[in-house]
Design a protein around this motif. Structure first.
Motif, PDB file in Angstrom:
ATOM      1  N   THR A 174       0.848  -1.196   0.000  1.00 47.03           N
ATOM      2  CA  THR A 174       0.000   0.000   0.000  1.00 47.03           C
ATOM      3  C   THR A 174       0.881   1.243   0.000  1.00 47.03           C
ATOM      4  O   THR A 174       2.025   1.220   0.447  1.00 47.03           O
ATOM      5  CB  THR A 174      -0.917   0.029   1.233  1.00 47.03           C
ATOM      6  OG1 THR A 174      -0.127  -0.024   2.421  1.00 47.03           O
ATOM      7  CG2 THR A 174      -1.874  -1.151   1.217  1.00 47.03           C
ATOM      8  N   LYS A 178     -10.693   6.352   4.161  1.00 45.67           N
ATOM      9  CA  LYS A 178      -9.973   7.357   3.396  1.00 45.67           C
ATOM     10  C   LYS A 178     -10.902   8.532   3.125  1.00 45.67           C
ATOM     11  O   LYS A 178     -12.061   8.363   2.741  1.00 45.67           O
ATOM     12  CB  LYS A 178      -9.461   6.757   2.087  1.00 45.67           C
ATOM     13  CG  LYS A 178      -8.430   7.627   1.399  1.00 45.67           C
ATOM     14  CD  LYS A 178      -7.725   6.907   0.273  1.00 45.67           C
ATOM     15  CE  LYS A 178      -6.600   7.775  -0.289  1.00 45.67           C
ATOM     16  NZ  LYS A 178      -5.875   7.119  -1.395  1.00 45.67           N
ATOM     17  N   SER A 212     -10.757  10.818   0.815  1.00 41.34           N
ATOM     18  CA  SER A 212     -10.984  11.151  -0.586  1.00 41.34           C
ATOM     19  C   SER A 212     -10.300  10.109  -1.457  1.00 41.34           C
ATOM     20  O   SER A 212      -9.368   9.425  -1.017  1.00 41.34           O
ATOM     21  CB  SER A 212     -10.429  12.549  -0.902  1.00 41.34           C
ATOM     22  OG  SER A 212     -10.426  12.786  -2.304  1.00 41.34           O
ATOM     23  N   GLY A 213     -10.787  10.001  -2.712  1.00 43.04           N
ATOM     24  CA  GLY A 213     -10.162   9.077  -3.650  1.00 43.04           C
ATOM     25  C   GLY A 213      -8.944   9.650  -4.346  1.00 43.04           C
ATOM     26  O   GLY A 213      -8.289   8.948  -5.124  1.00 43.04           O
ATOM     27  N   GLU A 262      -4.253  11.500  -0.490  1.00 40.61           N
ATOM     28  CA  GLU A 262      -5.148  12.009   0.553  1.00 40.61           C
ATOM     29  C   GLU A 262      -5.036  11.149   1.813  1.00 40.61           C
ATOM     30  O   GLU A 262      -4.674   9.976   1.767  1.00 40.61           O
ATOM     31  CB  GLU A 262      -6.595  12.014   0.065  1.00 40.61           C
ATOM     32  CG  GLU A 262      -6.865  13.109  -0.957  1.00 40.61           C
ATOM     33  CD  GLU A 262      -6.718  14.498  -0.378  1.00 40.61           C
ATOM     34  OE1 GLU A 262      -7.285  14.749   0.700  1.00 40.61           O
ATOM     35  OE2 GLU A 262      -6.008  15.314  -0.986  1.00 40.61           O
ATOM     36  N   TYR A 284      -6.367   9.705   5.859  1.00 40.35           N
ATOM     37  CA  TYR A 284      -7.394   8.805   6.367  1.00 40.35           C
ATOM     38  C   TYR A 284      -8.001   9.393   7.640  1.00 40.35           C
ATOM     39  O   TYR A 284      -7.325  10.082   8.411  1.00 40.35           O
ATOM     40  CB  TYR A 284      -6.806   7.436   6.697  1.00 40.35           C
ATOM     41  CG  TYR A 284      -6.382   6.646   5.478  1.00 40.35           C
ATOM     42  CD1 TYR A 284      -7.188   5.641   4.962  1.00 40.35           C
ATOM     43  CD2 TYR A 284      -5.177   6.906   4.844  1.00 40.35           C
ATOM     44  CE1 TYR A 284      -6.802   4.905   3.859  1.00 40.35           C
ATOM     45  CE2 TYR A 284      -4.772   6.182   3.739  1.00 40.35           C
ATOM     46  CZ  TYR A 284      -5.592   5.187   3.247  1.00 40.35           C
ATOM     47  OH  TYR A 284      -5.202   4.475   2.144  1.00 40.35           O
ATOM     48  N   GLN A 330      -3.823   0.152 -11.861  1.00 32.64           N
ATOM     49  CA  GLN A 330      -5.162   0.265 -11.290  1.00 32.64           C
ATOM     50  C   GLN A 330      -6.163   0.402 -12.438  1.00 32.64           C
ATOM     51  O   GLN A 330      -5.929   1.145 -13.391  1.00 32.64           O
ATOM     52  CB  GLN A 330      -5.261   1.499 -10.386  1.00 32.64           C
ATOM     53  CG  GLN A 330      -4.209   1.512  -9.282  1.00 32.64           C
ATOM     54  CD  GLN A 330      -4.106   2.884  -8.660  1.00 32.64           C
ATOM     55  OE1 GLN A 330      -4.750   3.171  -7.657  1.00 32.64           O
ATOM     56  NE2 GLN A 330      -3.299   3.753  -9.257  1.00 32.64           N
ATOM     57  N   MET A 379     -10.581   0.279 -13.264  1.00 34.69           N
ATOM     58  CA  MET A 379     -11.952   0.146 -12.790  1.00 34.69           C
ATOM     59  C   MET A 379     -12.597  -1.087 -13.403  1.00 34.69           C
ATOM     60  O   MET A 379     -12.460  -1.354 -14.600  1.00 34.69           O
ATOM     61  CB  MET A 379     -12.771   1.385 -13.154  1.00 34.69           C
ATOM     62  CG  MET A 379     -12.297   2.656 -12.479  1.00 34.69           C
ATOM     63  SD  MET A 379     -12.480   2.619 -10.689  1.00 34.69           S
ATOM     64  CE  MET A 379     -14.255   2.468 -10.528  1.00 34.69           C
ATOM     65  N   THR A 405     -11.681   8.352 -17.537  1.00 32.28           N
ATOM     66  CA  THR A 405     -11.017   7.249 -16.854  1.00 32.28           C
ATOM     67  C   THR A 405      -9.580   7.098 -17.321  1.00 32.28           C
ATOM     68  O   THR A 405      -9.299   7.094 -18.523  1.00 32.28           O
ATOM     69  CB  THR A 405     -11.777   5.933 -17.084  1.00 32.28           C
ATOM     70  OG1 THR A 405     -13.114   6.071 -16.593  1.00 32.28           O
ATOM     71  CG2 THR A 405     -11.087   4.783 -16.376  1.00 32.28           C
ATOM     72  N   GLY A 419      -4.143   8.694 -10.201  1.00 32.76           N
ATOM     73  CA  GLY A 419      -5.552   8.417  -9.973  1.00 32.76           C
ATOM     74  C   GLY A 419      -6.197   7.762 -11.177  1.00 32.76           C
ATOM     75  O   GLY A 419      -5.725   7.878 -12.315  1.00 32.76           O
ATOM     76  N   TYR A 478      -9.307   8.431 -12.210  1.00 34.16           N
ATOM     77  CA  TYR A 478     -10.228   9.370 -12.842  1.00 34.16           C
ATOM     78  C   TYR A 478      -9.563  10.742 -12.905  1.00 34.16           C
ATOM     79  O   TYR A 478      -8.749  11.085 -12.051  1.00 34.16           O
ATOM     80  CB  TYR A 478     -11.553   9.490 -12.075  1.00 34.16           C
ATOM     81  CG  TYR A 478     -12.516   8.369 -12.340  1.00 34.16           C
ATOM     82  CD1 TYR A 478     -13.017   8.153 -13.623  1.00 34.16           C
ATOM     83  CD2 TYR A 478     -12.937   7.531 -11.315  1.00 34.16           C
ATOM     84  CE1 TYR A 478     -13.902   7.119 -13.870  1.00 34.16           C
ATOM     85  CE2 TYR A 478     -13.823   6.499 -11.564  1.00 34.16           C
ATOM     86  CZ  TYR A 478     -14.296   6.291 -12.851  1.00 34.16           C
ATOM     87  OH  TYR A 478     -15.164   5.271 -13.106  1.00 34.16           O
TER      88      TYR A 478
END
Length: 453
Positions: A219, A237, A239-240, A244, A246, A328, A330, A381, A414, A416
């Motif tokens: 992580t 958390k 925010s995504g 960010e 926790y 990563q 989706m 995305t 990220g 997105y």
């Protein structure tokens, strides 16, 4: 030191004095019919208030006993129910049963003496036992002891916080024994209770997670790894967005104010540990109960998160590398309506009162299905968003100096936000050194510790 020692001895002496019983006044009255010896001994305990102690491999507990005892003394009762190969003696509030020594014919001598500490003060309650047997006694208020032991046997002398001693039995001569403090044991007690760096409450509600368990999860933040390993701790958390922090609550939220726990890294209070490199962590302890306030005060009302980073060790330098690269993506996303399906839904909602041809470009292409419209979720995305971490650790040292160095680079994109993809890049550097400034007669003072995060 003098006052503390005297107080301890007074307390021990008081407990010894209170334990003295008038043995002759203790009697047993009951009829036993085909009862086990264990049942009879339990009844003797109940009626006399004394504890019966024995080894199960020496006493046949299942032996059946049929006897009537009427105001029988303890000595008389034991003589009637125990086998002839057993003996017993009464020490304060204890009845100690043991097998007769085969060498009981050995000459017995009276052993007496006095036990003192390094300050020439009597040691109250020290244990003096004939080695290999249960025969022994404890010292009185003045540190004196007297009991009978076998000639040529060995005495074992022990007391909490002092080094045990063994010496030969000498009859007819008063022994003078000086106990030395066991500094290692005393130091351990201090460290466990209120250590300079550890500061853990071992008897409280705690959770401990090892550093290697954090590294296995790969992580970006140590708090992300703790989510699956800390029962009673809620970690969410905020925010995504990459990087960010926790929101952490221990045992729920008990205030309308700040409910965050207290974070302590190597004895230093910090705001959070979101930016620590998981590869630099030796262990994380979470103190969840109110007992932690005994050390950290009101700041620990919401719990305490203790972080111990990796320390240097004596020996040759060791270099460790830990790295991972991942992507990563989706999965199982919701497919939005295309342009044609959206028009159908809007027509149903407005009962066909909207004239799309007046304000929608490419209307003909939408009607014949040649243009499906724009899927803005897909356009935003960032598929296969990379996440990577590289950590380098160097540890080593000598008797006089030890060091631990950690360097790390973390990159996290990220999933997105295209075309402006959110990205977090983090550089970590940690230096933890410990030096012995003075070393004399095997005693060292480590007065200099240097930490950089």
């Amino acid at each position: 030191m003098f006052n503390r020692t005297c107080l301890l001895r007074l307390l021990l002496g008081a407990s010894i004095g209170c334990a003295t019983l008038n043995i002759d006044a203790q009697t047993v009255s009951k009829t036993f019919t085909n009862q086990s010896l264990k049942t009879v001994l339990n009844e003797i305990e109940t009626q006399t208030g004394m504890s019966v102690i024995y080894k199960t491999d020496e006493v046949n507990e299942s032996k059946k006993v049929t006897i009537t005892l009427t105001n029988a003394s303890v000595t008389d009762a034991l003589s009637k129910v125990l086998d002839s190969n057993l003996t017993w003696e009464i020490r304060d509030k204890m009845i100690v049963i043991s097998r007769k020594n085969q060498s009981s014919s050995a000459k017995k001598v009276t052993v007496k003496g006095k036990i003192l500490d390094s300050q020439n003060m009597p040691v109250i309650g020290a244990s003096v036992i004939e080695k290999g047997t249960s025969n022994g006694t404890i010292t009185d208020f003045d540190g004196n002891f007297t009991f009978t032991a076998s000639e040529n046997s060995v005495l074992e002398v022990s007391y909490v916080g002092y080094k045990s001693q063994q010496l030969a039995v000498v009859g007819g001569k008063e022994l003078s024994i000086v106990l030395k403090e066991d500094t290692e044991v005393l130091d351990e007690v201090v460290v466990v209770g209120y250590g300079v760096q550890k500061k853990k409450l071992l008897t409280g509600a705690t959770v401990q997670v090892k550093g290697e368990d954090l590294q296995k999860l790969n992580t970006v933040s140590p708090m992300g790894a703790l989510q699956s390993q800390t029962p009673g701790v809620n970690i969410v958390k905020t925010s995504g967005m990459p990087g960010e922090g926790y929101k952490v609550s221990v045992r729920g939220i008990g205030t309308i104010g700040n409910s965050s726990p207290l974070y302590v890294v190597d004895g230093v209070t910090v705001g959070n540990i979101d930016n620590l490199n998981p590869a630099d962590i030796q262990s994380i302890d979470i103190l969840k109960d109110a007992a932690s306030a005994a050390i950290y005060g009101a700041r620990a009302a919401n719990g305490v998160v203790l972080v111990t980073t990796k320390q240097g060790a004596k020996g040759k330098a060791t270099i460790n590398y830990d790295g991972y690269i991942g992507i990563q993506r989706m999965v199982n996303t919701v497919r939005p309506l295309n342009a044609q399906e959206y028009v159908e839904i809007m027509n149903e909602a407005t009962e066909g009162t909207l004239n799309f041809e007046d304000f929608v470009p490419n209307w003909d292409a939408i009607q014949d299905g040649t243009w499906k419209g724009t899927n803005w979720f897909e356009e935003a995305t960032n598929n296969n968003a990379p996440v990577k971490n590289h950590s380098l650790g160097i540890q080593g040292g000598t008797e006089m100096s030890r060091y631990s160095i950690g360097l790390a680079y973390t990159s996290h994109e990220g999933v997105y936000g295209k075309p402006a993809v959110p990205k977090m890049e983090r550089y970590n550097a940690r230096i933890n050194t410990e030096h012995v400034l003075i070393k004399n007669n095997s005693k060292s003072w480590r007065e200099f510790e240097f930490l950089i995060y």
